[in-house]
Write a protein that holds these residues in place. Sequence first.
Motif, mmCIF file in Angstrom:
data_model
loop_
_atom_site.group_PDB
_atom_site.id
_atom_site.type_symbol
_atom_site.label_atom_id
_atom_site.label_comp_id
_atom_site.label_asym_id
_atom_site.label_seq_id
_atom_site.Cartn_x
_atom_site.Cartn_y
_atom_site.Cartn_z
ATOM 1 N N ILE A 165 0.855 -1.186 0.000
ATOM 2 C CA ILE A 165 0.000 0.000 0.000
ATOM 3 C C ILE A 165 0.889 1.233 0.000
ATOM 4 N N ASN A 166 0.763 2.045 -1.033
ATOM 5 C CA ASN A 166 1.565 3.260 -1.133
ATOM 6 C C ASN A 166 0.981 4.373 -0.271
ATOM 7 N N HIS A 167 1.821 5.013 0.504
ATOM 8 C CA HIS A 167 1.467 6.213 1.275
ATOM 9 C C HIS A 167 0.200 6.028 2.111
ATOM 10 N N PRO A 168 0.172 5.068 3.044
ATOM 11 C CA PRO A 168 -0.995 4.945 3.916
ATOM 12 C C PRO A 168 -1.146 6.182 4.788
ATOM 13 N N ARG A 169 -2.415 6.548 5.076
ATOM 14 C CA ARG A 169 -2.685 7.710 5.929
ATOM 15 C C ARG A 169 -2.483 7.378 7.403
ATOM 16 N N LYS A 170 -2.856 6.140 7.779
ATOM 17 C CA LYS A 170 -2.747 5.757 9.177
ATOM 18 C C LYS A 170 -2.584 4.242 9.267
ATOM 19 N N VAL A 171 -1.637 3.782 10.109
ATOM 20 C CA VAL A 171 -1.415 2.360 10.336
ATOM 21 C C VAL A 171 -1.563 2.090 11.833
ATOM 22 N N THR A 172 -2.438 1.135 12.180
ATOM 23 C CA THR A 172 -2.674 0.768 13.577
ATOM 24 C C THR A 172 -2.361 -0.711 13.770
ATOM 25 N N ILE A 173 -1.577 -1.032 14.809
ATOM 26 C CA ILE A 173 -1.240 -2.415 15.135
ATOM 27 C C ILE A 173 -1.709 -2.697 16.564
ATOM 28 N N VAL A 174 -2.585 -3.700 16.710
ATOM 29 C CA VAL A 174 -3.118 -4.086 18.012
ATOM 30 C C VAL A 174 -2.635 -5.502 18.316
ATOM 31 N N THR A 175 -1.910 -5.673 19.435
ATOM 32 C CA THR A 175 -1.315 -6.965 19.769
ATOM 33 C C THR A 175 -1.869 -7.477 21.088
ATOM 34 N N SER A 176 -2.226 -8.776 21.119
ATOM 35 C CA SER A 176 -2.643 -9.451 22.351
ATOM 36 C C SER A 176 -1.821 -10.726 22.498
ATOM 37 N N ASP A 177 -2.140 -11.533 23.502
ATOM 38 C CA ASP A 177 -1.363 -12.751 23.744
ATOM 39 C C ASP A 177 -1.493 -13.758 22.608
ATOM 40 N N SER A 178 -2.625 -13.749 21.908
ATOM 41 C CA SER A 178 -2.841 -14.781 20.895
ATOM 42 C C SER A 178 -3.143 -14.242 19.511
ATOM 43 N N SER A 179 -3.129 -12.941 19.328
ATOM 44 C CA SER A 179 -3.447 -12.401 18.002
ATOM 45 C C SER A 179 -2.805 -11.042 17.811
ATOM 46 N N GLN A 180 -2.746 -10.656 16.559
ATOM 47 C CA GLN A 180 -2.273 -9.316 16.209
ATOM 48 C C GLN A 180 -3.100 -8.811 15.030
ATOM 49 N N LYS A 181 -3.586 -7.586 15.161
ATOM 50 C CA LYS A 181 -4.421 -6.984 14.124
ATOM 51 C C LYS A 181 -3.681 -5.796 13.518
ATOM 52 N N ILE A 182 -3.634 -5.756 12.174
ATOM 53 C CA ILE A 182 -3.012 -4.651 11.446
ATOM 54 C C ILE A 182 -4.100 -3.949 10.642
ATOM 55 N N ILE A 183 -4.252 -2.656 10.859
ATOM 56 C CA ILE A 183 -5.267 -1.849 10.162
ATOM 57 C C ILE A 183 -4.556 -0.727 9.422
ATOM 58 N N VAL A 184 -4.778 -0.641 8.105
ATOM 59 C CA VAL A 184 -4.205 0.425 7.278
ATOM 60 C C VAL A 184 -5.354 1.235 6.704
ATOM 61 N N GLN A 185 -5.348 2.529 6.962
ATOM 62 C CA GLN A 185 -6.395 3.414 6.469
ATOM 63 C C GLN A 185 -5.815 4.393 5.472
ATOM 64 N N GLY A 186 -6.434 4.455 4.276
ATOM 65 C CA GLY A 186 -6.001 5.360 3.231
ATOM 66 C C GLY A 186 -4.811 4.834 2.456
ATOM 67 N N LYS A 187 -4.753 5.198 1.195
ATOM 68 C CA LYS A 187 -3.593 4.896 0.365
ATOM 69 C C LYS A 187 -3.493 5.965 -0.712
ATOM 70 N N GLU A 188 -2.457 5.938 -1.488
ATOM 71 C CA GLU A 188 -2.240 6.939 -2.528
ATOM 72 C C GLU A 188 -3.409 6.934 -3.509
ATOM 73 N N GLY A 189 -4.077 8.089 -3.644
ATOM 74 C CA GLY A 189 -5.183 8.223 -4.567
ATOM 75 C C GLY A 189 -6.537 7.771 -4.052
ATOM 76 N N ASP A 190 -6.616 7.229 -2.823
ATOM 77 C CA ASP A 190 -7.885 6.747 -2.286
ATOM 78 C C ASP A 190 -7.865 6.864 -0.773
ATOM 79 N N ASN A 191 -8.383 7.969 -0.254
ATOM 80 C CA ASN A 191 -8.352 8.202 1.179
ATOM 81 C C ASN A 191 -9.328 7.303 1.940
ATOM 82 N N ASN A 192 -10.321 6.695 1.241
ATOM 83 C CA ASN A 192 -11.305 5.838 1.892
ATOM 84 C C ASN A 192 -10.877 4.365 1.941
#
Length: 295
Positions: free
Chosen positions: A29-56
């Motif tokens: 993903i080129n130029h993400p607006r926001k990257v969120t990483i949520v980590t627990s004992d048994s899982s990890q969630k990666i959320i990327v919001q926005g990319k080049e040319g598409d803020n949604n």
Amino acid sequence: MKEIIITLAAVLLPQLSSAQSIENDSIVINHPRKVTIVTSDSSQKIIVQGKEGDNNFEYRNTLQLVDDNYVSNIEINKDSWSLKDLIPSYSVTGDSHESGSVQVEIGGAPLIGFTAPTHCDPGTNFSTFRSWEFALPFINSTVFFENKKYHSSGLSLETYFNWRNYRMTGDTRFVKNSSGNVELAHYPEGAKPKFSRVKVFSVSGALLAFHTFKDWGIAVGPVINFNTYASLKTRYSIDGGKYKDVDKNINQRKVTFDIMGIIQTPAVDLYLKYSPNSVLKDGVKFRSLTFGFAL
């Protein structure tokens, strides 16, 4: 198990900097607006919001450990489609919506609506849903005062090419008198009216304060219209013959002001504009009220 999750994140995160399509279980993903990483004992969630040319754009990847193995669940743009995605626009400053940032766009969503004139002189007979407004944006500038996870606020300067049409379908018509002003008159004897209308072309600028919450929001502010052109057109028939009368230079008011409000929804935005000024400088008096969709 934490060591395995961290290792997987180390492999995935570099990939989020340069790809735009899914291939061989990788995505970039080129130029993400926001990257969120949520980590627990048994899982990890990666959320990327926005990319080049598409803020949604939104990418979600959840890694779950099951008996020292992992299960990956990927979602891209889930439930994020709206009619606005069909409207082309080009950002000349990138997609940054950080607090204090300024974004400039060329093009964007038009206004499509109806006119319902107010404070009309006696004898006028406007047809609201046969009278229309079309406004085409060309340059929009936005400064973001605040941009949080679920809400944002700022100030937007929007410029439009604007066409407004005020149509009557009754027994009276618009005519231009010898002084260049518009007045009301009856149709010729035996005529079957089709319509008589005033059309005004403007270059408009709106200064709107806005606040959004998720996919909902409100914007309000003044609009200035430089009314550079206006004309009359009347169509009718007599004994099967069709007639069209056209007049230009009808002494429209050169500069008018509106107050505009916009309600933002996930699918389509709704707008309302009202002008305290008469559309024409002299002659027939009426004010402009328009409403419709800001796509």
